[in-house]
Design a protein around this motif. Structure first.
Motif, mmCIF file in Angstrom:
data_model
loop_
_atom_site.group_PDB
_atom_site.id
_atom_site.type_symbol
_atom_site.label_atom_id
_atom_site.label_comp_id
_atom_site.label_asym_id
_atom_site.label_seq_id
_atom_site.Cartn_x
_atom_site.Cartn_y
_atom_site.Cartn_z
ATOM 1 N N CYS A 1 0.714 -1.168 0.142
ATOM 2 C CA CYS A 1 -0.060 -0.096 0.010
ATOM 3 C C CYS A 1 0.903 1.145 0.067
ATOM 4 N N GLU A 2 2.001 1.288 0.829
ATOM 5 C CA GLU A 2 2.778 2.370 0.920
ATOM 6 C C GLU A 2 3.417 2.771 -0.333
ATOM 7 N N ASP A 3 3.705 1.667 -1.344
ATOM 8 C CA ASP A 3 4.472 1.937 -2.424
ATOM 9 C C ASP A 3 3.521 2.345 -3.500
ATOM 10 N N PHE A 4 2.130 2.218 -3.408
ATOM 11 C CA PHE A 4 1.083 2.784 -4.218
ATOM 12 C C PHE A 4 1.277 4.332 -3.879
ATOM 13 N N ALA A 5 1.248 4.556 -2.687
ATOM 14 C CA ALA A 5 1.241 6.213 -2.273
ATOM 15 C C ALA A 5 2.439 6.773 -2.840
ATOM 16 N N LEU A 6 3.479 6.162 -2.525
ATOM 17 C CA LEU A 6 4.793 6.785 -3.180
ATOM 18 C C LEU A 6 4.854 7.023 -4.612
ATOM 19 N N ALA A 7 4.234 6.067 -5.427
ATOM 20 C CA ALA A 7 4.134 5.965 -6.681
ATOM 21 C C ALA A 7 3.481 7.138 -7.123
ATOM 22 N N LYS A 8 2.079 7.364 -6.526
ATOM 23 C CA LYS A 8 1.118 8.418 -6.849
ATOM 24 C C LYS A 8 1.866 9.871 -6.492
ATOM 25 N N ARG A 9 2.506 9.894 -5.298
ATOM 26 C CA ARG A 9 3.029 11.310 -5.047
ATOM 27 C C ARG A 9 4.098 11.496 -5.948
ATOM 28 N N LYS A 10 4.998 10.581 -6.334
ATOM 29 C CA LYS A 10 6.243 10.980 -7.397
ATOM 30 C C LYS A 10 5.545 11.384 -8.886
ATOM 31 N N ALA A 11 4.246 10.488 -9.039
ATOM 32 C CA ALA A 11 3.805 10.943 -10.538
ATOM 33 C C ALA A 11 3.152 12.429 -10.261
ATOM 34 N N LEU A 12 2.584 12.703 -9.201
ATOM 35 C CA LEU A 12 1.888 14.067 -9.061
ATOM 36 C C LEU A 12 3.015 15.242 -9.127
ATOM 37 N N ILE A 13 4.216 14.917 -8.327
ATOM 38 C CA ILE A 13 5.238 15.890 -8.323
ATOM 39 C C ILE A 13 5.676 16.034 -9.713
ATOM 40 N N ALA A 14 5.911 15.205 -10.468
ATOM 41 C CA ALA A 14 6.321 15.033 -12.042
ATOM 42 C C ALA A 14 5.429 16.167 -12.655
ATOM 43 N N ALA A 15 4.037 15.922 -12.403
ATOM 44 C CA ALA A 15 3.128 16.770 -13.050
ATOM 45 C C ALA A 15 2.894 18.034 -12.796
ATOM 46 N N GLY A 16 3.935 18.365 -11.630
ATOM 47 C CA GLY A 16 3.757 19.677 -11.278
ATOM 48 C C GLY A 16 3.082 20.299 -9.911
ATOM 49 N N TRP A 17 2.735 19.237 -9.152
ATOM 50 C CA TRP A 17 2.229 19.524 -7.889
ATOM 51 C C TRP A 17 3.385 19.869 -6.912
ATOM 52 N N ASN A 18 2.767 20.804 -6.036
ATOM 53 C CA ASN A 18 3.898 21.099 -4.864
ATOM 54 C C ASN A 18 3.880 19.838 -3.861
ATOM 55 N N PRO A 19 4.901 19.489 -3.537
ATOM 56 C CA PRO A 19 5.229 18.307 -2.797
ATOM 57 C C PRO A 19 4.787 18.451 -1.386
ATOM 58 N N SER A 20 4.595 19.648 -0.964
ATOM 59 C CA SER A 20 4.045 19.965 0.415
ATOM 60 C C SER A 20 2.743 19.773 0.651
ATOM 61 N N THR A 21 2.155 19.498 -0.584
ATOM 62 C CA THR A 21 0.624 19.182 -0.428
ATOM 63 C C THR A 21 0.256 17.637 -0.772
ATOM 64 N N LEU A 22 1.170 16.680 -0.851
ATOM 65 C CA LEU A 22 1.186 15.320 -1.242
ATOM 66 C C LEU A 22 1.731 14.626 -0.268
ATOM 67 N N LEU A 23 1.047 13.962 0.689
ATOM 68 C CA LEU A 23 1.642 13.577 2.135
ATOM 69 C C LEU A 23 1.211 12.058 2.140
ATOM 70 N N VAL A 24 2.155 11.230 2.308
ATOM 71 C CA VAL A 24 1.926 9.750 2.526
ATOM 72 C C VAL A 24 1.480 9.812 3.895
ATOM 73 N N THR A 25 0.375 8.961 4.280
ATOM 74 C CA THR A 25 -0.350 9.079 5.408
ATOM 75 C C THR A 25 -0.605 7.393 5.875
ATOM 76 N N VAL A 26 -0.490 7.452 7.221
ATOM 77 C CA VAL A 26 -0.662 5.934 7.744
ATOM 78 C C VAL A 26 -1.779 6.002 8.527
ATOM 79 N N VAL A 27 -2.642 4.888 8.469
ATOM 80 C CA VAL A 27 -4.150 5.027 9.050
ATOM 81 C C VAL A 27 -4.289 3.583 9.544
ATOM 82 N N ARG A 28 -5.243 3.259 10.161
ATOM 83 C CA ARG A 28 -5.688 2.058 10.829
ATOM 84 C C ARG A 28 -7.340 1.688 10.353
ATOM 85 N N GLU A 29 -7.078 0.358 9.651
ATOM 86 C CA GLU A 29 -8.400 -0.091 8.981
ATOM 87 C C GLU A 29 -9.346 -0.541 10.276
#
Length: 208
Positions: A117-145
């Motif tokens: 799951c965290e690898d999916f999140a990292l991949a999405k973060r990297k892709a959005l940064i590449a598309a021009g999103w500010n990294p400070s608005t893209l935050l990997v987050t830990v939750v409990r199901e």
């Protein structure tokens, strides 16, 4: 070229082709006390997997000199979120770290098309940064199901609230519309630091 690296290249093209460019919102323009934003507490411990990831990706775990409170969610930016979420979820095969790496926790970019799951999140973060999103608005987050197990998602801070990109649910939802208890996330000021999340909800959406 791997599926993941090919997708990052496509994300760059998406960002360059976007006709409407979203300007970052100033903190004083967004009401962060609105329930659509997850309340953050103080600095907390970094997850073990994130700590190890940062050791090998130091340039991606540093202070954000141009941090912004949130990104204005234009139609173009919403389309980017939907596309990145859908493509990454489709391109990567979910597999646990124990099954793939033979360790309890290992954070990595899923260059070979497999990830937790965290690898999916990292991949999405990297892709959005590449598309021009500010990294400070893209935050990997830990939750409990609801069943008590840990999980990771990507929290995206927009002027419409904190949106969640999740590999277990293809929908992009506001954080408090998801069935998770929120524990901690990356700091907006420094991607190598983490902050507590104060989840005020007493009733949660039923688990899938």
């Amino acid at each position: 070229m791997s599926k993941f690296k090919g997708f990052i290249a496509a994300a760059v093209a998406i960002g360059m082709a976007a006709f409407i460019l979203a300007m970052p919102a100033r903190a004083d323009q967004v009401d962060f006390t609105n329930p659509a934003f997850a309340p953050a507490g103080g600095i907390t411990s970094i997850p073990v997997g994130a700590s190890e990831f940062c050791k090998s990706h130091r340039s991606e775990c540093k202070a954000n000199p141009h941090a912004v409170g949130a990104t204005v969610l234009t139609e173009a930016r919403w389309a980017e979120l939907v596309q990145v979420n859908n493509v990454v979820n489709s391109a990567i095969t979910a597999i646990t770290d124990e099954d793939y790496y033979k360790v309890a926790e290992y954070w990595a970019y899923p260059d070979d098309g497999y990830g937790d799951c965290e690898d999916f999140a990292l991949a999405k973060r990297k892709a959005l940064i590449a598309a021009g999103w500010n990294p400070s608005t893209l935050l990997v987050t830990v939750v409990r199901e609801a069943k008590g197990t840990g999980h990771a998602v990507l929290m995206v801070r927009t002027d419409r609230g904190d949106l969640v990109l999740d590999n277990q649910d293809g929908r992009i939802l506001v954080w408090n519309e998801t069935p998770y208890t929120y524990l901690k996330r990356q700091s907006q000021a420094d991607a190598g630091q983490w902050v507590d999340l104060v989840d005020p909800r007493t009733t949660f959406v039923a688990s899938k």
